[in-house]
Design a protein around this motif. Structure first.
Motif, short mmCIF file in Angstrom:
data_model
loop_
_atom_site.label_atom_id
_atom_site.label_comp_id
_atom_site.label_asym_id
_atom_site.label_seq_id
_atom_site.Cartn_x
_atom_site.Cartn_y
_atom_site.Cartn_z
N LEU A 59 0.84 -1.20 0.00
CA LEU A 59 0.00 0.00 0.00
C LEU A 59 0.87 1.25 0.00
O LEU A 59 0.59 2.22 -0.72
CB LEU A 59 -0.93 0.00 1.21
CG LEU A 59 -1.87 1.18 1.37
CD1 LEU A 59 -2.86 1.21 0.20
CD2 LEU A 59 -2.61 1.11 2.68
N ASN A 60 1.97 1.23 0.75
CA ASN A 60 2.91 2.36 0.74
C ASN A 60 3.57 2.51 -0.62
O ASN A 60 3.73 3.62 -1.12
CB ASN A 60 3.98 2.18 1.82
CG ASN A 60 3.47 2.56 3.19
OD1 ASN A 60 2.53 3.33 3.32
ND2 ASN A 60 4.09 2.00 4.20
N VAL A 61 3.98 1.39 -1.22
CA VAL A 61 4.60 1.44 -2.54
C VAL A 61 3.63 2.02 -3.56
O VAL A 61 4.00 2.84 -4.40
CB VAL A 61 5.08 0.04 -2.97
CG1 VAL A 61 5.46 0.00 -4.43
CG2 VAL A 61 6.24 -0.40 -2.10
N PHE A 62 2.37 1.61 -3.48
CA PHE A 62 1.36 2.14 -4.39
C PHE A 62 1.22 3.65 -4.22
O PHE A 62 1.16 4.40 -5.20
CB PHE A 62 0.02 1.44 -4.14
CG PHE A 62 -1.11 1.99 -4.95
CD1 PHE A 62 -1.19 1.75 -6.31
CD2 PHE A 62 -2.09 2.78 -4.36
CE1 PHE A 62 -2.22 2.26 -7.06
CE2 PHE A 62 -3.12 3.29 -5.11
CZ PHE A 62 -3.19 3.04 -6.46
N SER A 63 1.20 4.12 -2.99
CA SER A 63 1.08 5.56 -2.73
C SER A 63 2.28 6.32 -3.26
O SER A 63 2.14 7.40 -3.85
CB SER A 63 0.93 5.82 -1.24
OG SER A 63 -0.23 5.20 -0.75
N PHE A 64 3.48 5.77 -3.08
CA PHE A 64 4.69 6.41 -3.60
C PHE A 64 4.64 6.49 -5.12
O PHE A 64 5.01 7.51 -5.71
CB PHE A 64 5.94 5.65 -3.17
CG PHE A 64 6.19 5.63 -1.70
CD1 PHE A 64 5.65 6.59 -0.85
CD2 PHE A 64 6.98 4.64 -1.14
CE1 PHE A 64 5.89 6.56 0.51
CE2 PHE A 64 7.22 4.61 0.22
CZ PHE A 64 6.68 5.56 1.05
N ALA A 65 4.19 5.42 -5.76
CA ALA A 65 4.13 5.39 -7.22
C ALA A 65 3.13 6.41 -7.75
O ALA A 65 3.41 7.12 -8.74
CB ALA A 65 3.79 4.00 -7.71
N ILE A 66 1.97 6.52 -7.13
CA ILE A 66 0.96 7.48 -7.58
C ILE A 66 1.47 8.91 -7.42
O ILE A 66 1.31 9.75 -8.32
CB ILE A 66 -0.38 7.27 -6.84
CG1 ILE A 66 -0.98 5.93 -7.20
CG2 ILE A 66 -1.35 8.40 -7.15
CD1 ILE A 66 -1.30 5.76 -8.67
N SER A 67 2.09 9.21 -6.29
CA SER A 67 2.61 10.58 -6.11
C SER A 67 3.75 10.86 -7.09
O SER A 67 3.89 11.98 -7.58
CB SER A 67 3.05 10.81 -4.67
OG SER A 67 4.08 9.92 -4.32
#
Length: 107
Positions: A59-67
């Protein structure tokens, strides 16, 4: 497109075009594509992972990728601010979820 005064206003043909802000370069588009593949992998791992605690890093990786995608593809200084706000908000969200599953704050 010309006005009644004979001036040329072709650079105002779209709301996202400006003579002062250039569109993303090919390297930014390639980096955004790489970020989107990473986000897709994270989403697949979130969906397929049965253990909730093992989902949180993805979930953190997904958030980093979107930002990262937002910062790369929005060719405006406010795009950096929007990406930073999304990043900070999603980090708070992930930390709150992890804290809840870990048992919350002990007194």
């Amino acid at each position: 497109m010309s006005s009644i005064f004979g001036e040329n206003f072709d650079f105002f043909s779209s709301p996202f075009t400006s003579p002062f802000i250039s569109p993303p370069t090919e390297s930014a588009e390639l980096a955004a594509l790489l970020c989107s593949f990473i986000a897709l992998y994270a989403v697949l791992r979130i969906i397929l992972e049965p253990d909730v605690m093992r989902k949180l890093p993805f979930l953190n990786v997904f958030s980093f990728a979107i930002s990262g995608i937002m910062a790369l593809l929005i060719p405006h200084p406010l795009g950096i601010i929007a990406a930073a706000a999304y990043f900070i908000g999603s980090t708070f969200e992930s930390n709150a979820i992890a804290s809840t599953f870990a048992g919350g704050v002990e007194e």
